[in-house]
Design a protein around this motif. Structure first.
Motif, mmCIF file in Angstrom:
data_model
loop_
_atom_site.group_PDB
_atom_site.id
_atom_site.type_symbol
_atom_site.label_atom_id
_atom_site.label_comp_id
_atom_site.label_asym_id
_atom_site.label_seq_id
_atom_site.Cartn_x
_atom_site.Cartn_y
_atom_site.Cartn_z
ATOM 1 N N LEU A 28 69.231 -13.462 -31.959
ATOM 2 C CA LEU A 28 67.773 -12.875 -32.654
ATOM 3 C C LEU A 28 66.683 -13.727 -32.147
ATOM 4 N N GLY A 29 66.809 -14.824 -31.608
ATOM 5 C CA GLY A 29 65.440 -15.471 -31.266
ATOM 6 C C GLY A 29 65.109 -16.387 -32.683
ATOM 7 N N LEU A 30 66.080 -16.641 -33.574
ATOM 8 C CA LEU A 30 65.858 -17.481 -34.697
ATOM 9 C C LEU A 30 66.483 -18.651 -34.882
ATOM 10 N N SER A 31 65.882 -19.616 -35.536
ATOM 11 C CA SER A 31 66.575 -21.022 -35.622
ATOM 12 C C SER A 31 67.632 -20.537 -36.846
ATOM 13 N N ASP A 32 68.594 -21.633 -36.936
ATOM 14 C CA ASP A 32 69.630 -21.445 -38.097
ATOM 15 C C ASP A 32 68.992 -21.255 -39.332
ATOM 16 N N SER A 33 68.028 -22.011 -39.703
ATOM 17 C CA SER A 33 67.346 -21.994 -40.844
ATOM 18 C C SER A 33 66.698 -20.598 -41.342
ATOM 19 N N SER A 57 72.447 -20.809 -48.901
ATOM 20 C CA SER A 57 72.778 -21.635 -47.377
ATOM 21 C C SER A 57 73.383 -22.897 -47.270
ATOM 22 N N PHE A 58 73.204 -23.919 -48.303
ATOM 23 C CA PHE A 58 73.680 -25.285 -48.419
ATOM 24 C C PHE A 58 72.754 -26.159 -47.197
ATOM 25 N N CYS A 59 71.451 -25.427 -47.028
ATOM 26 C CA CYS A 59 70.457 -26.127 -46.443
ATOM 27 C C CYS A 59 69.795 -27.143 -47.297
ATOM 28 N N SER A 60 69.157 -28.407 -46.694
ATOM 29 C CA SER A 60 68.487 -29.007 -47.558
ATOM 30 C C SER A 60 67.334 -28.500 -48.075
ATOM 31 N N LYS A 61 66.525 -29.003 -49.055
ATOM 32 C CA LYS A 61 65.136 -28.371 -49.571
ATOM 33 C C LYS A 61 64.315 -28.449 -48.695
ATOM 34 N N GLN A 62 64.173 -29.653 -47.724
ATOM 35 C CA GLN A 62 63.338 -30.019 -46.855
ATOM 36 C C GLN A 62 63.325 -29.038 -45.680
ATOM 37 N N THR A 63 64.554 -28.730 -45.052
ATOM 38 C CA THR A 63 64.575 -27.878 -44.040
ATOM 39 C C THR A 63 64.295 -26.466 -44.188
ATOM 40 N N ILE A 64 64.669 -25.926 -45.451
ATOM 41 C CA ILE A 64 64.286 -24.606 -46.152
ATOM 42 C C ILE A 64 62.722 -24.509 -46.105
ATOM 43 N N ASN A 65 62.169 -25.538 -46.935
ATOM 44 C CA ASN A 65 60.766 -25.606 -47.147
ATOM 45 C C ASN A 65 59.904 -25.406 -45.714
ATOM 46 N N SER A 66 60.224 -26.321 -44.678
ATOM 47 C CA SER A 66 59.659 -26.375 -43.537
ATOM 48 C C SER A 66 59.692 -24.814 -42.741
ATOM 49 N N SER A 67 60.928 -24.332 -42.905
ATOM 50 C CA SER A 67 61.208 -23.207 -42.266
ATOM 51 C C SER A 67 60.455 -22.018 -42.690
ATOM 52 N N ILE A 68 60.331 -21.943 -44.315
ATOM 53 C CA ILE A 68 59.737 -21.058 -44.847
ATOM 54 C C ILE A 68 58.202 -21.047 -44.562
ATOM 55 N N ARG A 69 57.644 -22.105 -44.188
ATOM 56 C CA ARG A 69 56.158 -22.366 -44.079
ATOM 57 C C ARG A 69 56.046 -21.807 -42.615
ATOM 58 N N LYS A 70 57.220 -21.999 -41.750
ATOM 59 C CA LYS A 70 56.982 -21.544 -40.171
ATOM 60 C C LYS A 70 56.952 -19.980 -40.222
#
Length: 159
Positions: A28-33, A57-70
């Protein structure tokens, strides 16, 4: 088959399952997060919180936050202030179309795969997986306590 071989097989299956989702995200052209966030929006509904996505998702808060911003910069999500510091996450029109056109078919694949099992097999799969996870969690907690206790005790000196 002995326990070490069974663990190896289980871990291989777990990795294979993880790889299937990685492949789906890549297709789908997406990152995992990004895949996890958009899938969480589908499962949790509009307006969910970052902490809800992390828990699902069991992803870290930092990973999810950066991906949300992107995803926000890409015009797929927008945030709305909630109570206190909470930010509610919503898909934009483009984000909703992406979820409906690209992620819903993946959810359909999951449902079809689970549907290939009988009701009894599904119950057994879930019950045994939950039992294994609970047991592993208990073992990890006991291990972590022992490690922390050893770290606090002074080192033994051999003469």
């Amino acid at each position: 088959m002995e326990i070490p071989q069974q663990l190896q097989r289980y871990n291989q299956l777990f990795k294979e399952l993880d790889d299937l989702y990685y492949d789906a995200a890549q297709t789908l052209g997406l990152s995992d997060s990004a895949f996890d966030i958009l899938f969480a929006l589908y499962e949790l509904g509009d307006g969910c919180l970052q902490k809800d996505i992390c828990a699902l998702s069991f992803c870290s808060k930092q990973t999810i936050n950066s991906s949300i911003r992107k995803l926000e910069r890409e015009g797929l999500l927008y945030l709305k202030a909630g109570k206190g510091r909470n930010m509610h996450i919503y898909p934009t029109g483009a984000g909703r179309r992406l979820i409906e056109e690209k992620l819903l078919p993946v959810a359909g694949l999951e449902e079809a795969a689970m549907g290939a099992l009988s009701a009894e097999e599904r119950r057994t799969l879930l019950d045994l997986t939950q039992k294994y996870v609970s047991s592993l969690r208990d073992q990890e907690r006991q291990w972590a306590v022992a490690v922390r206790q050893r770290a606090k005790s002074p080192p033994e000196h051999k003469l």
